[in-house]
Scaffold this motif. Structure first.
Motif, PDB file in Angstrom:
ATOM      1  N   ARG A  70       0.824  -1.199   0.000  1.00  0.00           N
ATOM      2  CA  ARG A  70       0.000   0.000   0.000  1.00  0.00           C
ATOM      3  C   ARG A  70       0.862   1.255   0.000  1.00  0.00           C
ATOM      4  NH1 ARG A  70      -3.771   0.668   5.061  1.00  0.00           N
ATOM      5  NH2 ARG A  70      -1.751   1.275   5.946  1.00  0.00           N
ATOM      6  N   ASP A  98     -13.428  -9.149   3.898  1.00  0.00           N
ATOM      7  CA  ASP A  98     -14.889  -9.155   4.085  1.00  0.00           C
ATOM      8  C   ASP A  98     -15.470 -10.568   3.970  1.00  0.00           C
ATOM      9  OD1 ASP A  98     -14.750  -6.413   4.345  1.00  0.00           O
ATOM     10  OD2 ASP A  98     -15.242  -6.030   2.242  1.00  0.00           O
ATOM     11  N   TRP A 267     -15.633  -0.996  -3.401  1.00  0.00           N
ATOM     12  CA  TRP A 267     -14.339  -0.843  -2.730  1.00  0.00           C
ATOM     13  C   TRP A 267     -13.667   0.471  -3.114  1.00  0.00           C
ATOM     14  CZ3 TRP A 267     -12.297  -6.526  -3.406  1.00  0.00           C
ATOM     15  CH2 TRP A 267     -12.749  -7.298  -2.319  1.00  0.00           C
ATOM     16  N   SER A 270     -15.371   3.294  -1.409  1.00  0.00           N
ATOM     17  CA  SER A 270     -15.036   3.298   0.016  1.00  0.00           C
ATOM     18  C   SER A 270     -13.656   3.900   0.255  1.00  0.00           C
ATOM     19  CB  SER A 270     -15.093   1.872   0.557  1.00  0.00           C
ATOM     20  OG  SER A 270     -14.666   1.814   1.902  1.00  0.00           O
ATOM     21  N   ALA A 271     -12.732   3.622  -0.656  1.00  0.00           N
ATOM     22  CA  ALA A 271     -11.387   4.183  -0.498  1.00  0.00           C
ATOM     23  C   ALA A 271     -11.379   5.690  -0.672  1.00  0.00           C
ATOM     24  CB  ALA A 271     -10.434   3.535  -1.503  1.00  0.00           C
ATOM     25  N   GLN A 274     -14.634   7.223   2.243  1.00  0.00           N
ATOM     26  CA  GLN A 274     -14.551   6.885   3.663  1.00  0.00           C
ATOM     27  C   GLN A 274     -13.122   6.813   4.178  1.00  0.00           C
ATOM     28  OE1 GLN A 274     -16.873   3.393   4.480  1.00  0.00           O
ATOM     29  NE2 GLN A 274     -18.603   4.073   3.228  1.00  0.00           N
ATOM     30  N   GLY A 275     -12.142   7.080   3.322  1.00  0.00           N
ATOM     31  CA  GLY A 275     -10.760   7.105   3.784  1.00  0.00           C
ATOM     32  C   GLY A 275     -10.205   5.746   4.141  1.00  0.00           C
ATOM     33  N   HIS A 276     -10.492   4.721   3.313  1.00  0.00           N
ATOM     34  CA  HIS A 276      -9.943   3.380   3.526  1.00  0.00           C
ATOM     35  C   HIS A 276      -8.971   3.072   2.390  1.00  0.00           C
ATOM     36  CE1 HIS A 276     -13.854   2.323   5.881  1.00  0.00           C
ATOM     37  NE2 HIS A 276     -13.016   3.063   6.588  1.00  0.00           N
ATOM     38  N   PRO A 277      -7.691   3.441   2.490  1.00  0.00           N
ATOM     39  CA  PRO A 277      -6.756   3.223   1.383  1.00  0.00           C
ATOM     40  C   PRO A 277      -6.526   1.753   1.075  1.00  0.00           C
ATOM     41  CG  PRO A 277      -5.597   3.973   3.338  1.00  0.00           C
ATOM     42  CD  PRO A 277      -7.046   4.112   3.641  1.00  0.00           C
ATOM     43  N   GLU A 278      -6.734   0.875   2.055  1.00  0.00           N
ATOM     44  CA  GLU A 278      -6.556  -0.552   1.772  1.00  0.00           C
ATOM     45  C   GLU A 278      -7.580  -1.060   0.769  1.00  0.00           C
ATOM     46  OE1 GLU A 278      -9.218  -0.068   5.334  1.00  0.00           O
ATOM     47  OE2 GLU A 278      -7.279   0.724   4.668  1.00  0.00           O
ATOM     48  N   ASP A 279      -8.756  -0.434   0.724  1.00  0.00           N
ATOM     49  CA  ASP A 279      -9.760  -0.820  -0.261  1.00  0.00           C
ATOM     50  C   ASP A 279      -9.338  -0.426  -1.677  1.00  0.00           C
ATOM     51  OD1 ASP A 279     -11.322  -1.886   1.710  1.00  0.00           O
ATOM     52  OD2 ASP A 279     -12.679  -0.176   1.860  1.00  0.00           O
ATOM     53  N   TYR A 280      -8.539   0.621  -1.795  1.00  0.00           N
ATOM     54  CA  TYR A 280      -8.045   0.999  -3.120  1.00  0.00           C
ATOM     55  C   TYR A 280      -7.123  -0.082  -3.670  1.00  0.00           C
ATOM     56  CZ  TYR A 280      -6.107   3.913  -6.841  1.00  0.00           C
ATOM     57  OH  TYR A 280      -5.726   4.407  -8.070  1.00  0.00           O
TER      58      TYR A 280
END
Length: 315
Positions: A70, A98, A267, A270-271, A274-280
């Motif tokens: 990441r 998930d 996903w 969400s990245a 919502q600030g979830h870089p792992e979803d990117y």
């Protein structure tokens, strides 16, 4: 009595342009203009090279980005190579994130695209064969409606299909995405063209004289001859359903029914939101994996495209 003969004609003097082929004037096209540079061999090669580069660059970026962690994904150049260990870790994380929802999305897409395109190809080939070889009232008018369906884009039909599915109580079900994929007007058009080219009328007449019914003649004679067309229609519809996005977005709200494209969009959103870089990173690796079935299907079925199964059937 004397006879007179015409005096011999002296041969025309040779000039430099007639002696040396290299000095002869070049022939031009019918319009009197030299061929365009874009139509020359070098021009065509350059255009093909650009098209190949345009096709391979996104795949190359996906492959290289999937081999990064990441931190490296956001901190290095997009085309910088990564590490194979990161690729294995990213794939493991992809299929376990998930509670393994990505694998469920892939299986849903295989059901939507694989089974749906197979049935759509059967229906399209049967309809195209009927339009070409059979005679019934209103045939050309019905075929005009099929052509009208070809010209209407699929996104324009999403809202009417949603309203019909809502009336039938099929919204947010497997059938709301599966059933529309069974209708393929462009496949019917292609099937009629293939039927006219691949299925000789003489062979069908001989089968009818031997007592074969229309259904038996189609299944035992016409369908094997239409195998290249069947595979072509299957690949077109398989690609279209696999890449479908707007119709599932309108029809589905349950993530367990999502196809892979809609899941990857969730996903990615969400990245960003919502600030979830792992979803990117999951979206990047999932995009790479989702391309693999398309490539595999094309490689397995491409040999059927150019096969002429009726070569030599009639002399």
């Amino acid at each position: 009595m004397t006879t007179s003969s015409a005096p011999p004609v002296a041969p025309a003097p040779e000039t430099a342009s007639t002696k040396d082929p290299a000095t002869r004037p070049r022939r031009r096209g019918r319009t009197g203009k030299p061929p365009s540079a874009l139509l020359s061999r070098a021009g065509v090669t350059a255009l093909l090279a650009l098209a190949t580069l345009y096709t391979l660059l996104p795949l190359t970026w996906l492959l290289l980005s999937s081999t990064k962690s990441r931190e490296d994904l956001f901190g290095t150049n997009g085309f910088a190579p990564g590490d194979e260990m990161h690729l294995a870790e990213n794939l493991r994380h992809l299929f376990t994130a998930d509670d393994g929802i990505y694998l469920r999305w892939v299986l849903n897409t295989v059901a939507y695209a694989g089974v749906g395109s197979l049935l759509a190809s059967v229906f399209s080939v049967a309809a195209g064969y009927a339009f070409d070889k059979l005679t019934f009232p209103g045939k050309e008018r019905l075929f005009s409606l099929v052509l009208l369906g070809v010209m209407v884009p699929g996104t324009a039909m999403a809202i009417p299909l949603y309203l019909l599915a809502a009336e039938a109580g099929l919204v947010n079900t497997f059938w709301s995405v599966f059933v529309p994929g069974l209708v393929f007007p462009f496949g019917v058009y292609l099937a009629r063209v293939f039927s006219a080219a691949y299925v000789p009328d003489e062979v069908l007449e001989a089968a009818r004289m031997d007592g074969a019914s229309e259904f038996r003649a189609f299944c035992r004679i016409a369908l094997p001859m239409l195998a290249p067309g069947f595979v072509t229609i299957f690949l077109f519809q398989f690609t279209q359903i696999w890449n479908s996005f707007f119709l599932p977005l309108v029809m589905l709200s349950d993530q367990d029914l999502y196809p892979v494209n809609l899941g990857l969009y969730v996903w990615y959103s969400s990245a960003l939101s919502q600030g979830h870089p792992e979803d990117y990173l999951l979206a990047v690796v999932g995009s790479l994996v989702s391309v693999a079935p398309l490539i595999a299907v094309f490689l397995m079925l491409q040999r059927f495209w150019k096969s002429g199964m009726t070569a030599g059937a009639i002399k």
